[in-house]
Design a protein around this motif. Structure first.
Motif, PDB file in Angstrom:
ATOM      1  N   THR A 135      25.096  98.656  16.649  1.00  0.00           N
ATOM      2  CA  THR A 135      24.089  97.608  16.489  1.00  0.00           C
ATOM      3  C   THR A 135      24.262  96.885  15.165  1.00  0.00           C
ATOM      4  O   THR A 135      24.202  95.645  15.096  1.00  0.00           O
ATOM      5  N   LEU A 136      24.478  97.635  14.098  1.00  0.00           N
ATOM      6  CA  LEU A 136      24.693  97.036  12.775  1.00  0.00           C
ATOM      7  C   LEU A 136      25.904  96.108  12.791  1.00  0.00           C
ATOM      8  O   LEU A 136      25.852  94.988  12.258  1.00  0.00           O
ATOM      9  N   LEU A 137      26.992  96.554  13.402  1.00  0.00           N
ATOM     10  CA  LEU A 137      28.212  95.741  13.460  1.00  0.00           C
ATOM     11  C   LEU A 137      27.984  94.470  14.274  1.00  0.00           C
ATOM     12  O   LEU A 137      28.474  93.391  13.911  1.00  0.00           O
ATOM     13  N   LEU A 138      27.246  94.593  15.381  1.00  0.00           N
ATOM     14  CA  LEU A 138      26.961  93.419  16.200  1.00  0.00           C
ATOM     15  C   LEU A 138      26.092  92.425  15.436  1.00  0.00           C
ATOM     16  O   LEU A 138      26.340  91.207  15.482  1.00  0.00           O
ATOM     17  N   GLN A 139      25.089  92.924  14.732  1.00  0.00           N
ATOM     18  CA  GLN A 139      24.233  92.040  13.944  1.00  0.00           C
ATOM     19  C   GLN A 139      25.016  91.346  12.834  1.00  0.00           C
ATOM     20  O   GLN A 139      24.806  90.158  12.555  1.00  0.00           O
ATOM     21  N   ARG A 145      29.035  87.802   8.845  1.00  0.00           N
ATOM     22  CA  ARG A 145      29.257  88.486   7.565  1.00  0.00           C
ATOM     23  C   ARG A 145      29.936  89.826   7.761  1.00  0.00           C
ATOM     24  O   ARG A 145      30.005  90.368   8.868  1.00  0.00           O
ATOM     25  N   GLN A 146      30.447  90.386   6.677  1.00  0.00           N
ATOM     26  CA  GLN A 146      31.000  91.735   6.662  1.00  0.00           C
ATOM     27  C   GLN A 146      29.903  92.721   6.258  1.00  0.00           C
ATOM     28  O   GLN A 146      28.879  92.329   5.693  1.00  0.00           O
ATOM     29  N   LEU A 147      30.111  93.983   6.541  1.00  0.00           N
ATOM     30  CA  LEU A 147      29.167  94.993   6.060  1.00  0.00           C
ATOM     31  C   LEU A 147      29.210  95.040   4.541  1.00  0.00           C
ATOM     32  O   LEU A 147      30.272  94.878   3.924  1.00  0.00           O
ATOM     33  N   THR A 148      28.065  95.295   3.931  1.00  0.00           N
ATOM     34  CA  THR A 148      28.013  95.429   2.481  1.00  0.00           C
ATOM     35  C   THR A 148      28.603  96.775   2.071  1.00  0.00           C
ATOM     36  O   THR A 148      28.801  97.668   2.912  1.00  0.00           O
ATOM     37  N   ALA A 149      28.855  96.942   0.800  1.00  0.00           N
ATOM     38  CA  ALA A 149      29.395  98.202   0.295  1.00  0.00           C
ATOM     39  C   ALA A 149      28.438  99.354   0.584  1.00  0.00           C
ATOM     40  O   ALA A 149      28.856 100.454   0.970  1.00  0.00           O
ATOM     41  N   SER A 150      27.140  99.110   0.409  1.00  0.00           N
ATOM     42  CA  SER A 150      26.167 100.182   0.658  1.00  0.00           C
ATOM     43  C   SER A 150      26.096 100.509   2.148  1.00  0.00           C
ATOM     44  O   SER A 150      25.979 101.679   2.532  1.00  0.00           O
ATOM     45  N   GLU A 151      26.188  99.493   3.007  1.00  0.00           N
ATOM     46  CA  GLU A 151      26.172  99.729   4.445  1.00  0.00           C
ATOM     47  C   GLU A 151      27.385 100.543   4.878  1.00  0.00           C
ATOM     48  O   GLU A 151      27.271 101.453   5.718  1.00  0.00           O
ATOM     49  N   SER A 153      28.997 102.639   2.992  1.00  0.00           N
ATOM     50  CA  SER A 153      28.797 103.997   2.478  1.00  0.00           C
ATOM     51  C   SER A 153      27.862 104.783   3.385  1.00  0.00           C
ATOM     52  O   SER A 153      28.124 105.947   3.720  1.00  0.00           O
ATOM     53  N   TYR A 154      26.778 104.141   3.807  1.00  0.00           N
ATOM     54  CA  TYR A 154      25.851 104.788   4.731  1.00  0.00           C
ATOM     55  C   TYR A 154      26.538 105.093   6.070  1.00  0.00           C
ATOM     56  O   TYR A 154      26.353 106.173   6.644  1.00  0.00           O
ATOM     57  N   ALA A 155      27.319 104.146   6.567  1.00  0.00           N
ATOM     58  CA  ALA A 155      27.973 104.323   7.864  1.00  0.00           C
ATOM     59  C   ALA A 155      28.938 105.504   7.828  1.00  0.00           C
ATOM     60  O   ALA A 155      28.990 106.310   8.766  1.00  0.00           O
ATOM     61  N   THR A 156      29.701 105.617   6.761  1.00  0.00           N
ATOM     62  CA  THR A 156      30.650 106.721   6.630  1.00  0.00           C
ATOM     63  C   THR A 156      29.929 108.063   6.634  1.00  0.00           C
ATOM     64  O   THR A 156      30.295 108.984   7.372  1.00  0.00           O
ATOM     65  N   ALA A 157      28.889 108.183   5.820  1.00  0.00           N
ATOM     66  CA  ALA A 157      28.141 109.440   5.751  1.00  0.00           C
ATOM     67  C   ALA A 157      27.432 109.734   7.066  1.00  0.00           C
ATOM     68  O   ALA A 157      27.374 110.881   7.518  1.00  0.00           O
ATOM     69  N   ALA A 169      18.400 104.965   6.651  1.00  0.00           N
ATOM     70  CA  ALA A 169      18.581 103.714   5.909  1.00  0.00           C
ATOM     71  C   ALA A 169      19.095 102.603   6.822  1.00  0.00           C
ATOM     72  O   ALA A 169      18.588 101.466   6.787  1.00  0.00           O
ATOM     73  N   LEU A 170      20.076 102.910   7.656  1.00  0.00           N
ATOM     74  CA  LEU A 170      20.628 101.889   8.551  1.00  0.00           C
ATOM     75  C   LEU A 170      19.682 101.593   9.710  1.00  0.00           C
ATOM     76  O   LEU A 170      19.692 100.478  10.251  1.00  0.00           O
ATOM     77  N   TRP A 171      18.883 102.562  10.109  1.00  0.00           N
ATOM     78  CA  TRP A 171      17.856 102.340  11.140  1.00  0.00           C
ATOM     79  C   TRP A 171      16.900 101.249  10.673  1.00  0.00           C
ATOM     80  O   TRP A 171      16.504 100.380  11.454  1.00  0.00           O
ATOM     81  N   ARG A 172      16.548 101.284   9.389  1.00  0.00           N
ATOM     82  CA  ARG A 172      15.685 100.247   8.832  1.00  0.00           C
ATOM     83  C   ARG A 172      16.409  98.904   8.797  1.00  0.00           C
ATOM     84  O   ARG A 172      15.818  97.856   9.124  1.00  0.00           O
ATOM     85  N   VAL A 173      17.684  98.928   8.424  1.00  0.00           N
ATOM     86  CA  VAL A 173      18.454  97.689   8.316  1.00  0.00           C
ATOM     87  C   VAL A 173      18.531  96.966   9.656  1.00  0.00           C
ATOM     88  O   VAL A 173      18.403  95.735   9.726  1.00  0.00           O
ATOM     89  N   ILE A 174      18.725  97.705  10.745  1.00  0.00           N
ATOM     90  CA  ILE A 174      18.891  97.067  12.056  1.00  0.00           C
ATOM     91  C   ILE A 174      17.563  96.665  12.701  1.00  0.00           C
ATOM     92  O   ILE A 174      17.554  96.011  13.749  1.00  0.00           O
ATOM     93  N   GLY A 175      16.443  97.027  12.052  1.00  0.00           N
ATOM     94  CA  GLY A 175      15.148  96.685  12.635  1.00  0.00           C
ATOM     95  C   GLY A 175      14.591  97.765  13.528  1.00  0.00           C
ATOM     96  O   GLY A 175      13.811  97.486  14.447  1.00  0.00           O
TER      97      GLY A 175
END
Length: 320
Positions: A135-139, A145-151, A153-157, A169-175
């Protein structure tokens, strides 16, 4: 998902009509290891392609004789392999605890051979992290845009280590659920509903939907760009060593990419154990989604998921 979840309170949402992308799967419930059934499965190599069914099919071929100028027609009848029957037979040898449920969907994307067993909705636990990242990648694609550095980092972990804080954290980002549900509509998922509030691990899903999601991540006919798919596949291929279990048990070596989910329900103490991903067997790639609940221990749930994954892959790849 490593920590127990609170009791899930479903919120009312408008009903949605969703389109199933690429794969239509029907299933039969498996309850307490005593119920088994055969289902009718259709799999398509890509959108718009003619369906390949695991039910018996016939094909007729015509040939002309040229020796004397007279034509002759020869009918050839071929029996298609009933992959669902093979899977149902294999499942009879898989022990399922009393009170536990399991569902599986499998597909060889190249041949279109697929099968399913079991039905119903299951808690995702941490396999929803694959959906969160998709979902994050689609958004991000939609925003150009590209994913941010923090995104990143969150995705990897979140994927490699199944880190829950990163998932939150990413759940909040995607809405949260609204963002996930909107993306899933485009992905072709019809039976998945995001968890209430921050309870992403209590998202409800089906094995058929998880297979559809895997086709988005690993297939060419996808809402995700090639770059997005390659990125997500890479993370799923570098899962932490202590999580090398699940559908990977069906692979014939180290060629697999997966995400597992495990959750002890606080209300019952019973375990949800899930595993989704791609495995390679004899040079053939298979997409596999196994969901289970009602397991008395995590270890027993893992054993169940691995046995089911092996049965499913063998049903699709077995030569008859």
């Amino acid at each position: 998902m490593e920590s127990p979840g609170a009791t899930r309170r479903r919120r009312a949402r408008p009903s949605r009509t969703r389109f199933l992308l690429c794969v239509a799967l029907a299933a039969v419930a498996v309850v307490g290891g005593t119920a088994a059934g055969t289902v009718y499965v259709k799999a398509q190599a890509h959108s718009g392609a003619a369906p390949v069914s695991s039910a018996t099919a016939t094909a007729t071929a015509s040939a002309s004789a040229a020796a004397d100028g007279e034509g002759s027609v020869e009918s050839v009848t071929q029996q298609a392999v009933n992959r669902d029957a093979l899977l149902a037979a294999a499942m009879k040898a898989v022990p399922v605890e009393d009170g536990a449920d399991v569902s599986v969907a499998v597909l060889d994307p190249d041949s279109g051979e697929g099968a399913s067993y079991g039905t119903g909705s299951f808690d995702t636990a941490s396999i929803v992290k694959v959906d969160i990242l998709a979902t994050l990648l689609l958004q991000a694609q939609d925003a150009g845009r590209q994913l941010t550095a923090s995104e990143k980092s969150y995705a990897t972990a979140m994927i490699e280590n199944s880190d829950n804080d990163s998932a939150s954290a990413l759940w909040r980002v995607i809405g949260q659920a609204d963002g996930l549900d909107a993306a899933n509509k485009r992905f072709g998922l019809t039976g998945t509903d995001g968890g209430d509030g921050m309870l992403w691990g209590l998202t409800q899903t089906t094995a058929a939907d998880q297979l559809a999601l895997l086709r988005q991540v690993f297939g060419d006919d996808s809402q995700l760009s090639a770059a997005s798919r390659t990125y997500q596949q890479g993370l799923m291929g570098r899962i932490a060593a202590d999580q090398h279990w699940g559908v990977s048990a069906a692979a014939d070596g180290s060629r697999w990419a997966l995400k597992n989910g495990w959750l002890a329900r606080s209300t019952t103490g019973l375990w949800d154990i899930n595993s989704i991903g791609r495995v390679t067997v004899d040079g053939r790639d298979c997409l596999v989604a196994v969901l289970s609940n009602g397991n008395s221990t995590k270890a027993k749930g893992i054993s169940l998921v691995e046995a089911v994954a092996k049965a499913a892959v063998s049903a699709v790849t077995e030569e008859t």
